[in-house]
Motif scaffolding. Structure first.
Motif, PDB file in Angstrom:
ATOM      1  N   ASP A  18      49.296 -43.707  -7.817  1.00  0.00           N
ATOM      2  CA  ASP A  18      49.681 -42.508  -6.445  1.00  0.00           C
ATOM      3  C   ASP A  18      50.607 -41.891  -6.840  1.00  0.00           C
ATOM      4  O   ASP A  18      51.516 -42.455  -6.773  1.00  0.00           O
ATOM      5  N   GLU A  43      42.855 -46.717   1.980  1.00  0.00           N
ATOM      6  CA  GLU A  43      41.185 -46.512   3.015  1.00  0.00           C
ATOM      7  C   GLU A  43      40.705 -45.163   2.058  1.00  0.00           C
ATOM      8  O   GLU A  43      39.310 -45.489   2.357  1.00  0.00           O
ATOM      9  N   ARG A  44      41.184 -44.704   1.205  1.00  0.00           N
ATOM     10  CA  ARG A  44      40.375 -44.116  -0.096  1.00  0.00           C
ATOM     11  C   ARG A  44      39.779 -45.084  -1.138  1.00  0.00           C
ATOM     12  O   ARG A  44      38.872 -44.424  -1.361  1.00  0.00           O
ATOM     13  N   HIS A  45      40.860 -45.635  -1.498  1.00  0.00           N
ATOM     14  CA  HIS A  45      40.288 -46.505  -2.638  1.00  0.00           C
ATOM     15  C   HIS A  45      40.468 -47.643  -2.786  1.00  0.00           C
ATOM     16  O   HIS A  45      39.673 -48.520  -3.810  1.00  0.00           O
ATOM     17  N   GLN A  49      46.966 -44.058   3.625  1.00  0.00           N
ATOM     18  CA  GLN A  49      45.825 -43.368   3.518  1.00  0.00           C
ATOM     19  C   GLN A  49      45.581 -44.360   2.356  1.00  0.00           C
ATOM     20  O   GLN A  49      43.941 -43.773   1.848  1.00  0.00           O
ATOM     21  N   ASP A  96      41.443 -37.792  -7.050  1.00  0.00           N
ATOM     22  CA  ASP A  96      39.770 -37.834  -7.343  1.00  0.00           C
ATOM     23  C   ASP A  96      40.170 -37.620  -9.054  1.00  0.00           C
ATOM     24  O   ASP A  96      38.426 -38.012  -8.972  1.00  0.00           O
TER      25      ASP A  96
END
Length: 495
Positions: free
Chosen positions: A222, A236-238, A233, A24
């Motif tokens: 990460d 997909e998020r970044h 994951q 985040d």
């Protein structure tokens, strides 16, 4: 000409562009520059002096980068270290590097204190929480200018061939870290870089973090250890546009059926390094995503990828600004034998810490000679592995890497990992042993496919011994320890 490596890395990015993203959290280039200046001021307040070494022993994240760059900004030498090292390896590094300070997260404090309890003058441990408090109140300082050839950062080698070595890199080493990404991949400030490998690994630090910052691009971090699901994951998020990973993880992503998630996340370039990329994995990845990975070759001693292949030949070409020449033939070598080479590039390191013999063997007048072997094929180079990856059987050279890649194709995803190792049989003959880890629930299929693949090989390349095991011994960076395989499983075969 005097320079500062951290200042060089942060000299390009637009103030408002995201420099780092992690979960985040994110920092723009303006925010990162301010944070690094303040971290440098905090290191100085703690007593850091020019040339002092600081171990960064924590999980990847924005604080890792701030602490690391802050050390260099202040004139110190940053040493990234695997936060999951076993006590034995960590003790070796602590005794070898002579660090004045250690930056670590709270989970590592107890171990460090225990390992350092008998030291007369142990390094000062600074936890992540303590560092944040110091950074919030510290005054920013200008970057200390240092000679271009003075040390800026170290890596420790993965120890595949023995005790890890401290690799010393100069301030100028970061200047051309982006040449591969810019020229080969066409990356620019709009790129979003993500490396599944951790920042203590030269592959990730040089080609993702340093290259990304030199381009003014966004670098995705990460803290979690990479698994196939985790990589999907994060993608997909970044939504990275460039993924740097290793062959084993590409294979696991294929086996887990996760390639579509990466393609839909917008990854446009896949890069593989750390070990040879099997041609079968490259082909399957291209079929699944429409994009074939670029295979690269680099080392802790180069930071950047210095050789690469972007076609199906498997042959390597020099990266931009790289010069390559073969070493002279040794007395026992023949003209057709794979040979070590010399490489020259601005990212080549100064050498090793306190390893005079290794230094004289691997460094000469700005050139570096890795321990791997290569064979010239026209204007390109065939990677042949290390000395013990090439065997002479019945008078012919045989590459265990070639055998591995052929059998990976035959196994068609039924095998998680596979490794061929040379050994001397009780009769004194050169022989090949094969080790394999079956995919979960597919052992009968794996055995049948591997047996068929062996039968299809030329007789001279067929493994004499096949052993099915639960897991491969690997280094902290995920590289196979072939010597350890021999020690664990072949001692009785050659007795």
């Amino acid at each position: 000409m005097p320079m500062n490596a951290a200042e060089t890395l942060l000299s390009v990015g637009d103030d408002g562009r995201a420099a780092l993203e992690c979960g985040d959290s994110s920092l723009t280039y303006s925010e990162l520059r301010d944070a690094v200046r303040r971290a440098a001021g905090a290191w100085r307040t703690l007593g850091l002096e020019t040339g002092d070494r600081v171990l960064v022993h924590a999980s990847d994240g924005i604080d890792w980068v701030i602490a690391y760059l802050g050390v260099m900004w202040a004139g110190g030498v940053a040493v990234g270290l695997n936060s999951r090292l076993f006590d034995k390896d960590l003790s070796i590094v602590l005794a070898d590097c002579g660090a004045r300070f250690i930056f670590c997260d709270s989970s590592g404090v107890a171990t460090l204190q225990r390992l350092l309890r008998n030291e007369a003058a142990p390094p000062c441990i600074v936890t992540q929480g303590e560092a944040r408090a110091l950074w919030s109140t510290a005054s920013p300082i200008p970057a200390e200018q240092r000679p271009a050839e003075s040390p800026a950062l170290w890596f420790y080698t993965s120890g595949t061939t023995g005790i890890p070595k401290g690799v010393i890199h100069a301030q100028r080493a970061v200047t051309e870290t982006a040449s591969f990404a810019k020229t080969v991949l066409g990356a620019d400030e709009r790129a979003r870089f993500y490396a599944s490998s951790k920042l203590f690994f030269a592959y990730a630090l040089g080609n993702a973090l340093c290259a990304g910052l030199r381009l003014g691009a966004t670098v995705i971090l990460d803290p979690e250890w990479p698994t196939a699901e985790r990589v999907a994951q994060v993608a997909e998020r970044h939504r990275p546009t460039v993924l740097f990973s290793v062959p084993t993880l590409y294979l696991k992503l294929l086996q887990a059926g996760l390639t579509g998630r990466l393609a839909r996340a917008g990854v446009r370039h896949f890069v593989s390094a750390g070990e040879a990329l099997p041609g079968t994995v490259r082909r399957l990845w291209k079929e699944a995503t429409g994009i074939a990975p670029v295979s690269g070759y680099g080392a802790s001693e180069t930071i950047a990828l210095v050789l690469y292949c972007d076609d199906d030949s498997g042959l390597l070409s020099p990266s931009p600004m790289v010069e390559i020449r073969p070493r002279a033939l040794a007395a026992a070598e023949t003209a057709d034998a794979p040979r070590r080479v010399w490489l020259r590039h601005p990212c080549v390191s100064l050498g090793y810490w306190n390893r005079a013999q290794a230094q004289s063997d691997s460094f000469e007048d700005g050139w570096f000679s890795p321990g791997d072997l290569f064979r010239r094929v026209g204007e390109a180079w065939e990677f042949c592995g290390r000395d013990d990856d090439m065997l002479k059987i019945s008078g012919q050279w045989v590459s265990v890497l070639e055998i591995e890649q052929s059998l990976v194709g035959s196994a068609a995803g039924s095998v998680q990992q596979l490794a061929a190792v040379g050994y001397t049989s009780p009769e004194g003959l050169g022989s090949i042993a094969l080790f394999a880890v079956p995919a979960a629930g597919r052992e009968p299929e794996a055995r049948a496919r591997v047996e068929a693949g062996i039968a299809a090989l030329p007789k001279i390349k067929r493994p004499r011994l096949v052993k099915w095991i639960d897991e491969m011994p690997v280094t902290a960076t995920g590289k196979l320890q072939r010597g350890r395989l021999k020690d664990l499983y072949l001692v009785h075969e050659v007795a």
